[in-house]
Design a protein around this motif. Structure first.
Motif, mmCIF file in Angstrom:
data_model
loop_
_atom_site.group_PDB
_atom_site.id
_atom_site.type_symbol
_atom_site.label_atom_id
_atom_site.label_comp_id
_atom_site.label_asym_id
_atom_site.label_seq_id
_atom_site.Cartn_x
_atom_site.Cartn_y
_atom_site.Cartn_z
ATOM 1 N N ARG A 128 80.329 24.190 -23.630
ATOM 2 C CA ARG A 128 79.782 25.474 -24.104
ATOM 3 C C ARG A 128 78.256 25.481 -23.920
ATOM 4 N N TRP A 129 77.641 24.323 -24.251
ATOM 5 C CA TRP A 129 76.200 24.224 -24.013
ATOM 6 C C TRP A 129 75.893 24.484 -22.538
ATOM 7 N N LEU A 130 76.677 23.847 -21.663
ATOM 8 C CA LEU A 130 76.447 23.988 -20.221
ATOM 9 C C LEU A 130 76.559 25.448 -19.793
ATOM 10 N N LEU A 144 76.142 28.147 -21.607
ATOM 11 C CA LEU A 144 75.013 28.937 -22.116
ATOM 12 C C LEU A 144 73.725 28.625 -21.351
ATOM 13 N N PHE A 145 73.552 27.352 -21.039
ATOM 14 C CA PHE A 145 72.346 26.963 -20.313
ATOM 15 C C PHE A 145 72.339 27.535 -18.893
ATOM 16 N N LEU A 146 73.460 27.378 -18.191
ATOM 17 C CA LEU A 146 73.518 27.864 -16.808
ATOM 18 C C LEU A 146 73.384 29.384 -16.739
ATOM 19 N N SER A 155 74.968 25.993 -29.748
ATOM 20 C CA SER A 155 76.262 25.324 -29.532
ATOM 21 C C SER A 155 76.302 23.952 -30.189
ATOM 22 N N LEU A 156 76.026 22.931 -29.401
ATOM 23 C CA LEU A 156 76.152 21.543 -29.849
ATOM 24 C C LEU A 156 75.379 21.189 -31.118
ATOM 25 N N ALA A 157 74.203 21.757 -31.275
ATOM 26 C CA ALA A 157 73.342 21.381 -32.407
ATOM 27 C C ALA A 157 74.072 21.527 -33.739
ATOM 28 N N SER A 208 69.227 8.802 -20.848
ATOM 29 C CA SER A 208 70.316 7.825 -20.772
ATOM 30 C C SER A 208 71.120 7.742 -22.069
ATOM 31 N N PHE A 209 70.493 8.004 -23.226
ATOM 32 C CA PHE A 209 71.305 7.969 -24.458
ATOM 33 C C PHE A 209 72.341 9.086 -24.466
ATOM 34 N N ILE A 210 72.032 10.157 -23.771
ATOM 35 C CA ILE A 210 73.001 11.245 -23.667
ATOM 36 C C ILE A 210 74.098 10.876 -22.669
ATOM 37 N N THR A 241 62.621 22.531 -9.727
ATOM 38 C CA THR A 241 63.305 21.258 -9.494
ATOM 39 C C THR A 241 64.797 21.395 -9.755
ATOM 40 N N PHE A 242 65.148 22.056 -10.857
ATOM 41 C CA PHE A 242 66.565 22.276 -11.155
ATOM 42 C C PHE A 242 67.273 22.972 -9.992
ATOM 43 N N PHE A 243 66.650 24.024 -9.505
ATOM 44 C CA PHE A 243 67.251 24.767 -8.404
ATOM 45 C C PHE A 243 67.418 23.879 -7.164
ATOM 46 N N LYS A 265 75.025 7.983 -21.627
ATOM 47 C CA LYS A 265 75.872 6.867 -22.098
ATOM 48 C C LYS A 265 77.004 7.367 -22.985
ATOM 49 N N ASP A 266 76.675 8.320 -23.839
ATOM 50 C CA ASP A 266 77.710 8.850 -24.721
ATOM 51 C C ASP A 266 78.786 9.589 -23.914
ATOM 52 N N VAL A 267 78.356 10.362 -22.940
ATOM 53 C CA VAL A 267 79.336 11.077 -22.113
ATOM 54 C C VAL A 267 80.192 10.080 -21.328
HETATM 55 C C1 1Q0 Z 1 69.994 18.369 -18.278
HETATM 56 C C2 1Q0 Z 1 69.660 18.024 -19.630
HETATM 57 C C3 1Q0 Z 1 70.729 17.521 -20.444
HETATM 58 C C4 1Q0 Z 1 70.702 18.123 -21.757
HETATM 59 C C5 1Q0 Z 1 71.847 17.792 -22.624
HETATM 60 C C6 1Q0 Z 1 71.995 18.695 -23.770
HETATM 61 C C7 1Q0 Z 1 72.877 18.237 -24.846
HETATM 62 C C8 1Q0 Z 1 72.426 17.050 -25.510
HETATM 63 C C9 1Q0 Z 1 73.331 16.463 -26.532
HETATM 64 C C10 1Q0 Z 1 73.210 15.022 -26.558
HETATM 65 C C11 1Q0 Z 1 73.713 14.223 -27.683
HETATM 66 C C12 1Q0 Z 1 74.002 12.818 -27.240
HETATM 67 C C13 1Q0 Z 1 73.953 11.789 -28.296
HETATM 68 C C14 1Q0 Z 1 75.258 11.407 -28.830
HETATM 69 C C15 1Q0 Z 1 75.922 12.263 -29.580
HETATM 70 C C16 1Q0 Z 1 77.230 11.967 -30.183
HETATM 71 O O1 1Q0 Z 1 77.045 11.577 -31.511
HETATM 72 C C17 1Q0 Z 1 78.071 13.216 -30.094
HETATM 73 C C18 1Q0 Z 1 79.287 13.161 -30.959
HETATM 74 O O2 1Q0 Z 1 80.120 12.141 -30.575
HETATM 75 P P1 1Q0 Z 1 80.748 11.205 -31.705
HETATM 76 O O3 1Q0 Z 1 81.659 10.264 -30.985
HETATM 77 O O4 1Q0 Z 1 79.577 10.507 -32.375
HETATM 78 O O5 1Q0 Z 1 81.466 12.111 -32.673
HETATM 79 N N1 1Q0 Z 1 78.424 13.412 -28.732
HETATM 80 C C19 1Q0 Z 1 78.416 14.629 -28.179
HETATM 81 O O6 1Q0 Z 1 78.178 15.631 -28.821
HETATM 82 C C20 1Q0 Z 1 78.697 14.731 -26.718
HETATM 83 C C21 1Q0 Z 1 77.453 15.223 -26.102
HETATM 84 C C22 1Q0 Z 1 77.557 15.419 -24.681
HETATM 85 C C23 1Q0 Z 1 76.311 15.980 -24.107
HETATM 86 C C24 1Q0 Z 1 76.508 16.344 -22.700
HETATM 87 C C25 1Q0 Z 1 75.354 16.894 -22.026
HETATM 88 C C26 1Q0 Z 1 75.747 17.234 -20.686
HETATM 89 C C27 1Q0 Z 1 74.695 17.473 -19.768
HETATM 90 C C28 1Q0 Z 1 74.992 17.557 -18.495
HETATM 91 C C29 1Q0 Z 1 74.061 17.725 -17.402
HETATM 92 C C30 1Q0 Z 1 73.535 19.044 -17.318
HETATM 93 C C31 1Q0 Z 1 73.303 19.525 -15.988
HETATM 94 C C32 1Q0 Z 1 72.747 20.878 -16.012
HETATM 95 C C33 1Q0 Z 1 72.598 21.501 -14.720
HETATM 96 C C34 1Q0 Z 1 73.617 21.128 -13.771
HETATM 97 C C35 1Q0 Z 1 73.979 22.194 -12.887
HETATM 98 C C36 1Q0 Z 1 75.423 22.378 -12.735
#
Ligand code: 1Q0
Length: 211
Positions: free
Chosen positions: A113-115, A117-119, A142-144, A48-50, A167-169, A52-54
């Protein structure tokens, strides 16, 4: 937005986001993200912390889309032009425009970009591949690079709670494994194209490091 996630719908929204002139419609770009958020929420509270940011970033962009200057926020291209011409972007350090459309969308762009690479890893994975490994490899590439230590740690913890590959599939709601793999093969070039168009636009305008 329906309540069950479907990879097909994500694919359709990203497809709709490309105009004939290869511009990117913000409306569909964020609709794609909304689908992904719904998916993340179904994975449990660790994420949820992720999400919420999105969600907050989607909200910022939606406010521009429905606000008085909405005619400038139809495509990413028109947004960049408008915000730059009117000095609405903090270019080097955070100041009077901490929530510009450009910097907000950049965060989603990096996540796209993360998406991708992951997919791609998921598409080419085998039965014994671990989603947590695929996720974190994609994240590290990517994001890291844009996240401070504390967030990287928290993200690492969240990855350990990911469900397995089967489960993902299943959750993608796109049929059996072979069909999911085929649909991923169809989706990835589209996601990559949207990513690349945005990347080139941001690079051309020197916006890739917006604070
Ligand atoms: C499915 C597992 C999800 C894994 C997500 C991986 C990325 C995680 C990154 C999370 C960081 C969130 C904490 C907040 C960060 C913010 O500081 C940062 C910068 O913003 P700001 O305003 O402080 O400068 N925010 C970000 O970098 C945005 C991060 C967005 C992360 C979006 C992750 C999207 C995941 C989507 C669901 C994945 C579905 C995968 C399979 C679906 C099949 C089509």
């Amino acid at each position: 937005m329906a309540d069950t996630f479907s990879l097909q719908r994500v694919l359709e929204t990203f497809r709709s986001s490309l105009s004939e002139k290869k511009e990117v419609y913000i409306k569909y770009y964020i609709a794609g993200w909304q689908e992904l958020v719904a998916f993340m929420n179904s994975l449990g509270n660790v994420f949820s912390f992720i999400s919420k940011d999105v969600v907050s970033k989607i909200q910022i962009l939606e406010n521009f889309l429905s606000g008085e200057n909405r005619s400038h926020y139809v495509t990413i291209q028109s947004m960049v032009k408008y915000e730059l011409e009117n000095d609405l972007v903090d270019l080097t350090k955070r100041g009077s425009h901490p929530e510009s459309g450009c910097r907000t969308l950049l965060r989603l762009h990096r996540a796209l970009r993360w998406l991708e690479l992951f997919l791609e890893r998921l598409r080419t994975s085998t039965e014994d591949s671990k989603t947590s490994v695929m996720c974190s490899e994609a994240y590290n590439e990517s994001l890291a690079q844009h996240h401070p230590w504390l967030i990287r740690k928290a993200v690492g913890v969240a990855f350990c709670a990911l469900p397995g590959r089967d489960t993902f599939f299943d959750v993608m709601n796109a049929g059996d494994h072979t069909q999911v793999v085929a649909l991923l093969g169809e989706s990835l070039p589209l996601i990559a194209e949207v990513y690349q168009i945005t990347e080139d636009l941001y690079a051309k305008n020197n916006l890739l490091e917006l604070p």
